[in-house]
Write a protein that holds these residues in place. Sequence first.
Motif, PDB file in Angstrom:
ATOM      1  N   GLY A  77       0.929  -1.501  -0.419  1.00  0.00           N
ATOM      2  CA  GLY A  77      -0.050   0.175   0.044  1.00  0.00           C
ATOM      3  C   GLY A  77       0.830   1.478   0.014  1.00  0.00           C
ATOM      4  O   GLY A  77       0.280   2.090   0.207  1.00  0.00           O
ATOM      5  N   ILE A  78       1.801   1.219  -0.855  1.00  0.00           N
ATOM      6  CA  ILE A  78       2.346   2.410  -0.837  1.00  0.00           C
ATOM      7  C   ILE A  78       3.241   2.618  -2.259  1.00  0.00           C
ATOM      8  O   ILE A  78       3.363   2.175  -2.929  1.00  0.00           O
ATOM      9  CB  ILE A  78       4.329   2.087  -0.041  1.00  0.00           C
ATOM     10  CG1 ILE A  78       3.940   2.085   1.421  1.00  0.00           C
ATOM     11  CG2 ILE A  78       5.433   3.826  -0.373  1.00  0.00           C
ATOM     12  CD1 ILE A  78       5.446   1.395   1.911  1.00  0.00           C
ATOM     13  N   GLY A  79       2.392   3.824  -2.613  1.00  0.00           N
ATOM     14  CA  GLY A  79       2.386   4.478  -4.230  1.00  0.00           C
ATOM     15  C   GLY A  79       3.338   5.589  -3.986  1.00  0.00           C
ATOM     16  O   GLY A  79       4.141   5.781  -3.144  1.00  0.00           O
ATOM     17  N   PHE A  80       4.536   5.103  -5.492  1.00  0.00           N
ATOM     18  CA  PHE A  80       5.463   5.844  -5.260  1.00  0.00           C
ATOM     19  C   PHE A  80       5.866   6.597  -6.539  1.00  0.00           C
ATOM     20  O   PHE A  80       5.655   5.814  -7.758  1.00  0.00           O
ATOM     21  CB  PHE A  80       7.083   5.420  -5.130  1.00  0.00           C
ATOM     22  CG  PHE A  80       8.049   5.609  -5.164  1.00  0.00           C
ATOM     23  CD1 PHE A  80       8.395   6.774  -4.493  1.00  0.00           C
ATOM     24  CD2 PHE A  80       9.124   5.026  -5.863  1.00  0.00           C
ATOM     25  CE1 PHE A  80       9.837   7.667  -4.621  1.00  0.00           C
ATOM     26  CE2 PHE A  80      10.280   5.372  -5.629  1.00  0.00           C
ATOM     27  CZ  PHE A  80      10.816   6.831  -5.406  1.00  0.00           C
ATOM     28  N   SER A  81       5.432   7.681  -6.935  1.00  0.00           N
ATOM     29  CA  SER A  81       6.450   8.517  -7.929  1.00  0.00           C
ATOM     30  C   SER A  81       7.456   9.166  -7.770  1.00  0.00           C
ATOM     31  O   SER A  81       7.792   9.697  -7.317  1.00  0.00           O
ATOM     32  CB  SER A  81       5.209  10.370  -8.313  1.00  0.00           C
ATOM     33  OG  SER A  81       5.574  10.738  -9.419  1.00  0.00           O
ATOM     34  N   PRO A  82       8.488   8.235  -8.567  1.00  0.00           N
ATOM     35  CA  PRO A  82       9.581   8.400  -9.103  1.00  0.00           C
ATOM     36  C   PRO A  82       9.953   9.515  -9.954  1.00  0.00           C
ATOM     37  O   PRO A  82       9.417  10.728 -10.162  1.00  0.00           O
ATOM     38  CB  PRO A  82      10.496   8.182  -9.539  1.00  0.00           C
ATOM     39  CG  PRO A  82       9.580   6.913  -9.865  1.00  0.00           C
ATOM     40  CD  PRO A  82       8.528   7.555  -8.900  1.00  0.00           C
ATOM     41  N   LEU A 155       0.019   4.966   1.584  1.00  0.00           N
ATOM     42  CA  LEU A 155       0.763   6.251   1.527  1.00  0.00           C
ATOM     43  C   LEU A 155       1.149   6.421   0.191  1.00  0.00           C
ATOM     44  O   LEU A 155       1.649   5.354   0.129  1.00  0.00           O
ATOM     45  CB  LEU A 155       2.135   6.012   2.691  1.00  0.00           C
ATOM     46  CG  LEU A 155       3.167   6.876   3.023  1.00  0.00           C
ATOM     47  CD1 LEU A 155       3.514   8.253   3.247  1.00  0.00           C
ATOM     48  CD2 LEU A 155       4.508   5.618   3.036  1.00  0.00           C
ATOM     49  N   LEU A 156       1.879   8.000   0.322  1.00  0.00           N
ATOM     50  CA  LEU A 156       1.949   8.431  -1.241  1.00  0.00           C
ATOM     51  C   LEU A 156       3.146   8.867  -1.555  1.00  0.00           C
ATOM     52  O   LEU A 156       3.391   9.724  -0.700  1.00  0.00           O
ATOM     53  CB  LEU A 156       0.460   8.973  -1.661  1.00  0.00           C
ATOM     54  CG  LEU A 156       1.305   9.428  -3.423  1.00  0.00           C
ATOM     55  CD1 LEU A 156       0.744   8.047  -4.265  1.00  0.00           C
ATOM     56  CD2 LEU A 156      -0.131   9.909  -3.575  1.00  0.00           C
ATOM     57  N   LEU A 157       4.165   8.425  -1.821  1.00  0.00           N
ATOM     58  CA  LEU A 157       5.299   8.758  -1.493  1.00  0.00           C
ATOM     59  C   LEU A 157       5.608   9.916  -2.967  1.00  0.00           C
ATOM     60  O   LEU A 157       5.544   8.898  -4.632  1.00  0.00           O
ATOM     61  CB  LEU A 157       6.995   7.980  -1.718  1.00  0.00           C
ATOM     62  CG  LEU A 157       6.866   6.547  -0.459  1.00  0.00           C
ATOM     63  CD1 LEU A 157       8.343   5.835  -0.588  1.00  0.00           C
ATOM     64  CD2 LEU A 157       6.765   7.648   0.650  1.00  0.00           C
ATOM     65  N   LEU A 158       6.385  11.075  -2.778  1.00  0.00           N
ATOM     66  CA  LEU A 158       6.195  11.843  -4.101  1.00  0.00           C
ATOM     67  C   LEU A 158       8.057  12.603  -4.168  1.00  0.00           C
ATOM     68  O   LEU A 158       7.708  13.336  -2.920  1.00  0.00           O
ATOM     69  CB  LEU A 158       5.325  13.328  -4.639  1.00  0.00           C
ATOM     70  CG  LEU A 158       4.083  12.442  -4.089  1.00  0.00           C
ATOM     71  CD1 LEU A 158       2.786  13.467  -4.345  1.00  0.00           C
ATOM     72  CD2 LEU A 158       3.266  11.250  -5.122  1.00  0.00           C
ATOM     73  N   LEU A 188       4.093  11.946   1.322  1.00  0.00           N
ATOM     74  CA  LEU A 188       5.572  12.061   1.649  1.00  0.00           C
ATOM     75  C   LEU A 188       5.944  12.552   0.388  1.00  0.00           C
ATOM     76  O   LEU A 188       6.691  12.089  -0.661  1.00  0.00           O
ATOM     77  CB  LEU A 188       6.038  11.287   2.385  1.00  0.00           C
ATOM     78  CG  LEU A 188       7.482  11.304   2.909  1.00  0.00           C
ATOM     79  CD1 LEU A 188       7.643  12.714   3.951  1.00  0.00           C
ATOM     80  CD2 LEU A 188       8.352   9.868   2.810  1.00  0.00           C
ATOM     81  N   ILE A 189       6.288  14.198   0.324  1.00  0.00           N
ATOM     82  CA  ILE A 189       6.665  14.421  -0.188  1.00  0.00           C
ATOM     83  C   ILE A 189       8.104  15.088  -0.185  1.00  0.00           C
ATOM     84  O   ILE A 189       8.807  15.739   1.047  1.00  0.00           O
ATOM     85  CB  ILE A 189       6.192  16.394  -0.995  1.00  0.00           C
ATOM     86  CG1 ILE A 189       4.772  16.205  -1.179  1.00  0.00           C
ATOM     87  CG2 ILE A 189       6.950  16.638  -1.527  1.00  0.00           C
ATOM     88  CD1 ILE A 189       3.662  17.001  -1.033  1.00  0.00           C
TER      89      ILE A 189
END
Lengths: 235, 332
Positions: A77-82, A155-158, A188-189
Amino acid sequence: MLEIRDLRVDIAGSPILRGVSLAVGAGELVCLLGRNGAGKTTTLNAVMGHRRAAGGAIRFRGRDLLGLPPHRIARLGIGFSPEESEVFAELTVAENVALPTWTRPEGRPAEARIAHAYAVFPKLRQYLARGGAQLSGGERKMVSIARALALDPELLLLDEPFEGLSPLVIPEIARGIGAIRAEGRAVLIAESNLHHVPEEVDRVHVIERGEIVFGGTLAALRADPAAMAIVAAAA
Amino acid sequence: MRGGALLAALAAVAALAAAPPLLGEYRTTLLLPVFGYGVALLGLNLLFGYGGLVSFGHAMFVAAGAYAAAVVTGVWRIESFEAVLLAAAAAGLALALPVGALCARYTKIFFGMLTLAFGMLFHSFLFKFYGLTGGDQGMRVRRPTLLGLEFEELDKTAFLVGPYYWYCLAVAALLALLMWRIVRSPFGLALRAQRDNPRKAEYLGVEVRRTRFVAFLVSAAFGAVGGAMLAVPTGLADPELAYWTHSGTLVFMTLLGGFAHFAGPLLGALAYVLLQDWLMSLTPYWRLLLGAVLALIVLACPQGLMGLPALLRARLAARRRRAAAPHPAPAE
């Protein structure tokens, strides 16, 4: 929700992260602020299982992430936009966004997740059949975030969501991030520019040479001359 | 499936089904390998076109299918062609399980070299284990029954250009439909995503290595079924089928048709078979000409025959633009 404790990462023998600790609670918007090379991307890559930790701990909803392969972490459930958010160039926008509904089938139904991703970035609806290679930088960023969102992550990591974008697109991306946050997802940005930090941020952590040198609210950061000196140098 | 593509596919199947009486025996026998190669290449292109993995060992699966046909019909004396096709797929899978488990860890040139190495190992096995495989003599493939029918009244050629031709056309069409479903499935999407960027695919939850491994297995099964279809007309399973130059030929066919298009491998099989026949009738140096054709494709038309219309359209449009703008902008 996400808890990073005393994280240490070495790359090619030199220490890049030297004891990074930070936490993101459920529904919180947290910003990791620092100049290029400070260790922001390495921190996110370590969370995603792409960088091996030399020490410390990363926990997500109480579960230890260290040692898990990236696809398992994504499915938790952690999405990541590198940062280099290029979309899959030879897949259409629709295919890009549909992909994670299959890799993580639990949670809400696929149609709802896809519809939701487009509701956050309505502009993408015009480009459904277009290939990733035919999009502008801002559109690619939107696809990258929408794609991470279609995973239905808690949770989204940007990583640098505003990097290299035209000033015209930045408000649109910022609106999208606001909408994501408003529905209770933690975000989290990683950001190098203080001006891009959203006003509604819950906490800012300043990272410098692989260490967290400041942690607190945006107002507290502005009142801290030492931390502001680092942040100003970055912007 | 888009309407146009479906219509084109149906038209192609109908044209091929109607072809034998019009073409006559010789040309119809010429078309027979197109079906076997078409199926094998659909498998190869799942890895090559969709997965970005160029295998130089695909011929080992074609050979595995041919030897499975020989064992089933010649040793076990089971004549049903349906059993032959199933056994071929099983043989391909059995071989691909260990080979794929190793190869799926690698990409690019490492994948290519590793598949090449396994192909050569398999060729040596077929060549040297005389007692088991017949060595350089190969193994006979006996004439099978189709859906339980023996067609005793037909001689070999009449059987091949008649019932066997249509049977293979039907098998190829069904397997093409199956492959179409596979590449359009979420699995196909994940396979294309990992080709573009394996790291980002992982970030979205794609288990990259397993995706490659499954593609390898499917590819091998298609290769082996194609090999069994090829072995009936020649009546022989021959170690040369597994030789690495044959793997190269399979890659050539795919390039000729166009690896970026679903139908490219099918068109490539047809074009290669016709081209080879024509060049062989012209000159004993036909291999030289085939090499020239390959060079020409890579240089002038990298998308193969399927990419030709788009290439010509682009050329025409560019010419029209030049004609419309008589004063070209000065170069910067």
